[in-house]
Design an enzyme around this catalytic site. Sequence first.
Site, PDB file in Angstrom:
ATOM      1  CG  ASP A   1      -8.827   3.836  12.413  1.00  0.00           C
ATOM      2  OD1 ASP A   1      -8.104   2.965  12.956  1.00  0.00           O
ATOM      3  OD2 ASP A   1      -9.097   4.916  12.942  1.00  0.00           O
TER       4      ASP A   1
ATOM      5  CD  GLU B   1       0.995   0.659  -0.671  1.00  0.00           C
ATOM      6  OE1 GLU B   1       1.431  -0.411  -1.132  1.00  0.00           O
ATOM      7  OE2 GLU B   1       0.218   1.411  -1.297  1.00  0.00           O
TER       8      GLU B   1
END
Length: 276
Positions: free
Chosen positions: A165, A258
Amino acid sequence: MTSSAPSTQSSPSARLSAAPAAYPAPMYPHKATEAQHREQRIRSFQPRRGRMTKAQAGALDRGWERYGLAIDGTPLDLPTLFDGRPVTLEIGFGMGDTTAAMAAADPTAGILAADVHTPGHGNLLQFLERDGSENVRLAAGDAVILLRDMLPDASLAGLRVFFPDPWPKPKHHKRRLIQPSFLELVLPRLAPGAVVHCATDWEPYAEQMLAVLGASPELENLHPEGDGSGWLEPAEHPAGSVPGYAPRPGWRPVTKFERAGLAKGHVVHDLLFRRR
């Protein structure tokens, strides 16, 4: 015919679902200790039990006793737990697809996978069942407690933190996992030669990671000159010339986070450091 008495031992998924929301993290199958309740510390995560699918809950119930462990402060015997394999700690495995792929690709390496996301534990267990992988153990709870209280010095062959995060708001930067205080906790647990591998699609966090890891005299940057040709580079940097970052290793699968970042035009940075 007399009916049998109901079992007093509920399933792992049911025990977790019944855990009070005040717990700092999931504790399979145990509850958090009083010491953890009292501990006042800024955490890098929000407890995320979430809603499990039936398939995830079923995988938890079938596989937790075999693959899972509670982050409850009990010291771990990693050589016994992993049958002598070198062990890499992975913090934050999401839904487990990347972890499962790496485990299947190299069954000689052990992966201790820690996360607080309940559906992710169930999902990863489904992958392990599918692949027949025996080299992964799941840890449910706060990775800081795992590192601080449960892992011996020089016991890890590596550390992976993929797409944590980023806590993008300035007031939340103190919650980011990769901080000097976290590194002080990690370094004693790394054996000489252990590799620290971080990846993020949030460039300000990549810069913080590079600064924190690069400031340690106990870590060696494996790519000090930068050789990430093929990246989506910022305009001020020619491809492959950003100092300190590494190319994405071919053995690291592209993660869901990603792909989401790339779809938004984010730049993905990998960092690879080795314990001296």
